[in-house]
Write an enzyme that holds these catalytic residues in place. Structure first.
Site, PDB file in Angstrom:
ATOM      1  CG  HIS A 281      -1.902   1.049   1.325  1.00  0.00           C
ATOM      2  ND1 HIS A 281      -1.806   2.081   2.224  1.00  0.00           N
ATOM      3  CD2 HIS A 281      -3.053   1.245   0.634  1.00  0.00           C
ATOM      4  CE1 HIS A 281      -2.861   2.869   2.097  1.00  0.00           C
ATOM      5  NE2 HIS A 281      -3.629   2.389   1.137  1.00  0.00           N
TER       6      HIS A 281
ATOM      7  CD  GLU B 239      -3.290   1.536  -2.822  1.00  0.00           C
ATOM      8  OE1 GLU B 239      -4.296   2.230  -3.072  1.00  0.00           O
ATOM      9  OE2 GLU B 239      -2.312   1.972  -2.170  1.00  0.00           O
TER      10      GLU B 239
ATOM     11  CG  ASP C 203      -3.684   6.638  -3.450  1.00  0.00           C
ATOM     12  OD1 ASP C 203      -4.780   6.110  -3.223  1.00  0.00           O
ATOM     13  OD2 ASP C 203      -2.676   6.472  -2.729  1.00  0.00           O
TER      14      ASP C 203
ATOM     15  CG  HIS D 121      -3.864   9.103  -0.288  1.00  0.00           C
ATOM     16  ND1 HIS D 121      -4.376   9.936   0.701  1.00  0.00           N
ATOM     17  CD2 HIS D 121      -4.735   8.069  -0.403  1.00  0.00           C
ATOM     18  CE1 HIS D 121      -5.499   9.425   1.165  1.00  0.00           C
ATOM     19  NE2 HIS D 121      -5.741   8.302   0.518  1.00  0.00           N
TER      20      HIS D 121
END
Length: 261
Positions: A20, A49, A51, A64
């Site tokens: 993440h 992972e 954004d 993010h």
């Protein structure tokens, strides 16, 4: 590829382990930087992972927050800064903010799960996916089902996608009693559900909910789990993937369970 065939992104004999925002060792703060993703890959992670947000001049950035204040030495909304301005900022005082194009070029063998954070990112995202032929390497996710579908509708090839807020709500609230064929129709463009263990007081991930997801042909991935006993418990329930900030701990669990060799 027919709907019954597994998508390459999700075709795995073992549960998936997602780093993440990459891996920032305890005490560091370099999330969503190339250094963080490099650290995760060095631990053995094949799935990253992240954004995606868009600069004021239309460049897709790996970031993010809506604003720069928490994670960088800058301030204000990322959407109000050009690529040139963003390139002068540093994450954790050291690392530059990467563009999405830099990320996919830097790690050509990894698979990337990303959350599309703004509508301005749809067109540049589709352009990068098509130019780099990323269809088998990515999972398109967004809390907005409309934004997620906007990306999918423009791609020339079927691509894995995780349900947005309304898709997840439909599964959580209705899967226990709604006829399966209705849910399949509602979730026709969803390949996996990426969910928290709980939503307030409502348990989301249980043995029964995992079973119901599998009956619908969906994978169930859980975020964001930073505790080894909880990782083991979720894998024991049959979940198909775990996302973590503690990639070091999840790597240990993957080895302990024999998922990684």
């Amino acid at each position: 590829m027919s709907p019954a065939e597994p998508l390459p992104y999700l075709d795995s004999a073992v549960p998936l382990a997602f780093a993440h925002r990459g891996f920032s060792p305890p005490g560091s703060a370099v999330e969503n930087s190339l250094q963080a993703f490099r650290a995760a890959v060095e631990l053995g992670f094949d799935y990253l992972e992240t954004d995606l947000r868009t600069s004021s001049d239309g460049v897709l950035m790996v970031f993010h927050d809506e604003t720069l204040d928490r994670a960088t030495d800058g301030s204000g909304k990322i959407s109000e800064h050009t690529l040139a301005e963003l390139s002068r900022l540093r994450i954790g005082g050291a690392e530059p903010i990467p563009s999405f194009e830099q990320l996919v070029a830097e790690f050509p063998e990894t698979k990337i799960n990303f959350d599309v954070k703004d509508s301005a990112g749809v067109a540049p995202l589709v352009e990068i996916i098509e130019r780099f032929s990323l269809h088998d390497r990515i999972c398109v996710a967004s809390f907005s089902d409309a934004r997620r579908r906007s990306v999918l509708s423009r791609l020339r090839k079927r691509t894995a996608s995780s349900g947005g807020m309304w898709s997840i709500a439909a599964f959580v609230l209705f899967s226990a009693w709604t006829p399966r064929r209705w849910l399949k129709r509602l979730l026709h463009d969803v390949d996996c559900l990426q969910v928290p263990v709980r939503a307030g007081i409502l348990p989301v991930v249980t043995r029964k909910s995992v079973h119901r997801a599998h009956l619908l042909g969906l994978k169930l991935h859980v975020w964001t789990i930073n505790d080894k006993p909880e990782m083991h418990r979720l894998f024991d329930l049959g979940v198909d993937g775990v996302m973590t900030d503690r990639a070091d701990l999840l790597a240990e669990v993957m080895h302990e369970r024999g998922y990684w060799h």
